[in-house]
Design an enzyme around this catalytic site. Structure first.
Site, PDB file in Angstrom:
ATOM      1  N   LYS A 173      41.031  80.375  25.791  1.00 43.59           N
ATOM      2  CA  LYS A 173      40.365  81.459  26.541  1.00 43.59           C
ATOM      3  C   LYS A 173      41.092  81.565  27.880  1.00 43.59           C
ATOM      4  O   LYS A 173      40.838  80.802  28.805  1.00 43.59           O
ATOM      5  CB  LYS A 173      38.893  81.104  26.764  1.00 43.59           C
ATOM      6  CG  LYS A 173      37.932  82.280  26.761  1.00 43.59           C
ATOM      7  CD  LYS A 173      38.157  83.317  27.848  1.00 43.59           C
ATOM      8  CE  LYS A 173      37.544  82.924  29.179  1.00 43.59           C
ATOM      9  NZ  LYS A 173      37.970  83.802  30.287  1.00 43.59           N
ATOM     10  N   GLU A 247      40.771  70.002  35.085  1.00 46.34           N
ATOM     11  CA  GLU A 247      41.860  70.148  36.060  1.00 46.34           C
ATOM     12  C   GLU A 247      41.399  71.167  37.080  1.00 46.34           C
ATOM     13  O   GLU A 247      41.379  72.367  36.796  1.00 46.34           O
ATOM     14  CB  GLU A 247      43.132  70.654  35.362  1.00 46.34           C
ATOM     15  CG  GLU A 247      43.758  69.671  34.406  1.00 46.34           C
ATOM     16  CD  GLU A 247      44.375  68.476  35.096  1.00 46.34           C
ATOM     17  OE1 GLU A 247      44.580  68.525  36.332  1.00 46.34           O
ATOM     18  OE2 GLU A 247      44.632  67.481  34.408  1.00 46.34           O
ATOM     19  N   CYS A 281      46.969  74.907  42.588  1.00 48.31           N
ATOM     20  CA  CYS A 281      45.956  73.864  42.785  1.00 48.31           C
ATOM     21  C   CYS A 281      46.494  72.762  43.671  1.00 48.31           C
ATOM     22  O   CYS A 281      45.743  72.105  44.374  1.00 48.31           O
ATOM     23  CB  CYS A 281      45.541  73.313  41.432  1.00 48.31           C
ATOM     24  SG  CYS A 281      46.929  72.802  40.421  1.00 48.31           S
ATOM     25  N   GLU A 381      39.162  74.554  49.768  1.00 49.89           N
ATOM     26  CA  GLU A 381      40.321  75.204  49.155  1.00 49.89           C
ATOM     27  C   GLU A 381      40.306  76.704  49.468  1.00 49.89           C
ATOM     28  O   GLU A 381      39.289  77.368  49.288  1.00 49.89           O
ATOM     29  CB  GLU A 381      40.260  75.003  47.636  1.00 49.89           C
ATOM     30  CG  GLU A 381      41.472  75.559  46.913  1.00 49.89           C
ATOM     31  CD  GLU A 381      41.408  75.386  45.404  1.00 49.89           C
ATOM     32  OE1 GLU A 381      40.353  75.676  44.794  1.00 49.89           O
ATOM     33  OE2 GLU A 381      42.428  74.960  44.823  1.00 49.89           O
TER      34      GLU A 381
HETATM   35  P1  NAD Z   1      37.571  79.946  37.503  1.00 50.76           P
HETATM   36  O1  NAD Z   1      36.854  78.646  37.459  1.00 50.76           O
HETATM   37  O2  NAD Z   1      36.903  81.105  38.122  1.00 50.76           O
HETATM   38  O3  NAD Z   1      37.975  80.415  36.018  1.00 50.76           O
HETATM   39  C1  NAD Z   1      38.719  79.607  35.152  1.00 50.76           C
HETATM   40  C2  NAD Z   1      38.429  79.997  33.715  1.00 50.76           C
HETATM   41  O4  NAD Z   1      37.082  79.670  33.390  1.00 50.76           O
HETATM   42  C3  NAD Z   1      38.587  81.479  33.411  1.00 50.76           C
HETATM   43  O5  NAD Z   1      39.209  81.628  32.152  1.00 50.76           O
HETATM   44  C4  NAD Z   1      37.150  81.969  33.365  1.00 50.76           C
HETATM   45  O6  NAD Z   1      36.940  83.134  32.596  1.00 50.76           O
HETATM   46  C5  NAD Z   1      36.469  80.772  32.743  1.00 50.76           C
HETATM   47  N1  NAD Z   1      35.021  80.694  32.974  1.00 50.76           N
HETATM   48  C6  NAD Z   1      34.308  81.221  33.994  1.00 50.76           C
HETATM   49  N2  NAD Z   1      33.008  80.910  33.860  1.00 50.76           N
HETATM   50  C7  NAD Z   1      32.888  80.173  32.735  1.00 50.76           C
HETATM   51  C8  NAD Z   1      31.806  79.529  32.072  1.00 50.76           C
HETATM   52  N3  NAD Z   1      30.562  79.600  32.536  1.00 50.76           N
HETATM   53  N4  NAD Z   1      32.056  78.833  30.945  1.00 50.76           N
HETATM   54  C9  NAD Z   1      33.306  78.741  30.457  1.00 50.76           C
HETATM   55  N5  NAD Z   1      34.384  79.333  31.036  1.00 50.76           N
HETATM   56  C10 NAD Z   1      34.183  80.031  32.168  1.00 50.76           C
HETATM   57  O7  NAD Z   1      38.956  79.628  38.203  1.00 50.76           O
HETATM   58  P2  NAD Z   1      40.123  80.652  38.602  1.00 50.76           P
HETATM   59  O8  NAD Z   1      39.677  81.479  39.748  1.00 50.76           O
HETATM   60  O9  NAD Z   1      40.629  81.309  37.372  1.00 50.76           O
HETATM   61  O10 NAD Z   1      41.250  79.630  39.075  1.00 50.76           O
HETATM   62  C11 NAD Z   1      41.350  79.127  40.363  1.00 50.76           C
HETATM   63  C12 NAD Z   1      40.933  77.680  40.406  1.00 50.76           C
HETATM   64  O11 NAD Z   1      41.642  76.937  39.417  1.00 50.76           O
HETATM   65  C13 NAD Z   1      41.293  77.042  41.739  1.00 50.76           C
HETATM   66  O12 NAD Z   1      40.237  76.224  42.182  1.00 50.76           O
HETATM   67  C14 NAD Z   1      42.502  76.198  41.399  1.00 50.76           C
HETATM   68  O13 NAD Z   1      42.727  75.122  42.270  1.00 50.76           O
HETATM   69  C15 NAD Z   1      42.192  75.752  40.009  1.00 50.76           C
HETATM   70  N6  NAD Z   1      43.407  75.341  39.309  1.00 50.76           N
HETATM   71  C16 NAD Z   1      43.565  74.005  38.997  1.00 50.76           C
HETATM   72  C17 NAD Z   1      44.733  73.580  38.385  1.00 50.76           C
HETATM   73  C18 NAD Z   1      44.949  72.130  38.015  1.00 50.76           C
HETATM   74  O14 NAD Z   1      45.786  71.869  37.171  1.00 50.76           O
HETATM   75  N7  NAD Z   1      44.247  71.177  38.612  1.00 50.76           N
HETATM   76  C19 NAD Z   1      45.741  74.504  38.084  1.00 50.76           C
HETATM   77  C20 NAD Z   1      45.542  75.851  38.411  1.00 50.76           C
HETATM   78  C21 NAD Z   1      44.366  76.260  39.017  1.00 50.76           C
END
Ligand code: NAD
Length: 490
Positions: A173, A247, A281, A381
């Site tokens: 997803k 992650e 991240c 962040e």
């Molecule tokens: P997000 O948490 O808003 O979304 C991530 C994913 O989760 C999306 O595909 C979204 O549709 C899905 N999602 C949202 N609500 C959900 C639910 N209730 N159940 C299941 N899935 C759901 O994050 P974002 O804005 O896409 O990404 C930014 C964040 O990701 C930042 O905090 C960043 O640091 C982190 N990030 C971490 C890493 C790592 O490897 N540690 C890498 C890249 C980004």
């Protein structure tokens, strides 16, 4: 307008509700694609396809899986320009960066293909010499792989490569903010010859993700995204008691000691926070600087920030592209405003760059200075090109500031003193520490967080254990009678 479909089993499907959502290019806000917004029932169909495919896929031998994975890597390399172009159009990241990440994802498929036929078990010598004991690494089952928008294909490879190598099937997803490179990638997976149902891609917002993780046949979740979503996910699957890999975000300290090679350290500081417009991240968003050099560091960073060229992410001369979407832009702008109100000293930037692009989401590289490490701008962040410089007087104070954070993803240490470097590395609370470099990655090096940056590891052989159960098999060879009322330990 490009119309995309989701991959369920062997079929490319629209949403059964007929609903779609658009993708707009963050550089010019042009709506360039339409993506299906899947219903709960559509998502269930994908999980069932993955469940069905698991029966045969888990029995394939490692060589078969490795061959398909290498074929997939070949196709990714051949189509790297196309995949990178798609991703850049979707999330605004520089084309040179997305291309590099696409090629790195191919490297990760090859790395884990190398393990697919080497999933060794242990032969365990027991106290009782009349018993033998061995272990087997078994796949877990259909796994939900949920990714963020900032690096869709690279984040996906971190999960999918070990999942496939160990014999799992998956439902992916991608983020609703950048789904298309994953759909284009899925076409290559089919072309490579993966059997139908081994790799499925469902599209939609958080509701589709929620339907996916809650499905009774999903045996594990591997998630990359924000901490708030991670909390929702872990709560939602708590009744199922399934394993989860997380992650998440960070507020990583990049520490410059006075004895560092200053030129290298400044380059590392820039790479840490302004690379990918800070939307990583691992962004080194807290720059901890030894007090004796803080003035020179400020001055030099301001000079360097002023030379950063904002512009079209496809132009090779561009250093920083737009931020990926309007929501993100608004979040960054509001955090900058809050930092100013809290009294952080603005050294550079701090505003939208209105003169760049047509109506692009550009934020000027922004640098704050503060003595108060507890300010929100120094703790939370931003996920944008915003750096906070904080001075320190000795290594103990640097460590105290660095570790005073709910996050623990990455850290950088800049010094010529090898003893100090390793002493600080040992004490720092982070899953990834760089010494005299920053934002460097390798397929063989484990990646992941501590504290609220998550748990579990990606890349490296450690990731194999995220996608397998260890089965222990004990065999009795003895002809002696045993006492049935006492556990056999000798
Ligand atoms: P997000 O948490 O808003 O979304 C991530 C994913 O989760 C999306 O595909 C979204 O549709 C899905 N999602 C949202 N609500 C959900 C639910 N209730 N159940 C299941 N899935 C759901 O994050 P974002 O804005 O896409 O990404 C930014 C964040 O990701 C930042 O905090 C960043 O640091 C982190 N990030 C971490 C890493 C790592 O490897 N540690 C890498 C890249 C980004």
């Amino acid at each position: 307008m490009n119309i995309f479909k989701a991959l369920i089993g062997e079929h490319w499907k629209e949403s059964s509700s007929g609903q779609t959502f658009p993708s707009s290019n963050p550089f010019n806000q042009e709506v360039w694609a339409s993506i299906p917004s899947l219903t709960k029932e559509d998502v269930a169909e994908a999980v069932e396809a993955a469940h069905l495919a698991f029966r045969d896929w888990k029995k394939t031998n490692g060589l078969e899986r490795a061959t398909l994975m290498h074929r997939l890597a070949d196709l990714i390399e051949a189509e790297a320009d196309h995949l990178a172009r798609t991703e850049t159009t979707d999330n605004g990241k520089l084309f040179k960066e997305t291309k590099n990440q696409v090629l790195f994802s191919a490297r990760n498929y090859r790395y884990f293909a190398g393990y697919a036929d080497k999933l060794l078990g242990d032969f365990v010598p027991l106290d009782n010499r009349e018993m033998i004991d061995y272990t087997v690494m078994e796949p877990i089952g259909p796994i939900a792989l949920i990714t963020a928008w900032n690096s869709p294909l690279s984040l996906l490879a971190n999960k999918l490569a070990p999942a496939l190598a160990t014999g799992n099937t998956v439902v992916i997803k991608p983020s609703e903010q950048a789904s298309i490179s994953t759909l284009e990638f899925a076409k290559l997976a089919i072309q490579a010859g993966f059997p139908p149902g081994v790799i499925n891609v469902v599209t939609g917002d958080g509701a589709a993700g929620d339907a996916l993780i809650r499905h009774p046949l999903i045996a594990k979740v591997s998630f990359t995204g924000g901490s708030q979503t991670a909390r929702l996910i872990t709560k939602a699957v708590s009744d199922k008691l399934i394993p989860v890999t997380l992650e998440l975000g960070g507020k990583s300290p990049n520490i410059i000691f006075a004895d560092a090679d200053l030129e290298e350290a400044l380059t590392g500081a820039i790479a840490g926070i302004f690379g990918a417009a800070g939307q990583t991240c691992i962004a080194g968003s807290r720059l901890l600087v030894e007090r004796s050099i803080v003035e020179v560091v400020k001055e030099r960073l301001i000079q360097k920030a002023a030379t950063i060229k904002l512009g079209d992410p496809f132009d090779p001369a561009t250093d920083m592209g737009p931020v990926a979407n309007k929501l993100q832009l608004e979040k960054i702008v509001s955090m900058i405003a809050e930092a100013k109100e809290e009294g952080a000293e603005l050294l550079y930037g701090g505003e939208i760059a209105k003169d760049v692009g047509l109506h692009g989401y550009f934020i000027k590289p922004t640098i704050f200075f503060t003595e108060r490490a507890e300010l929100n701008i120094a703790c939370e962040e931003v996920f944008g090109p915003v750096l906070t410089i904080i001075p320190f007087d000795n290594p103990e104070e640097a460590l105290s500031i660095a570790n005073h954070s709910p996050y623990g993803l990455a850290a950088g240490i800049w010094t010529r003193d090898i003893k100090k470097a390793h002493r600080v590395a040992a004490e720092i609370e982070a899953g990834n520490v760089w010494i005299n470099t920053y934002r460097a990655s390798a397929a063989g090096a484990p990646f992941g967080g501590t504290k609220q940056s998550g748990y579990g590891r990606e890349r490296s052989w450690h990731a194999l254990y995220e996608y397998t159960h260890i089965k222990n098999v004990m065999v009795n060879l003895s002809t002696k009678k045993r006492d049935p009322f006492s556990m056999q330990t000798k």
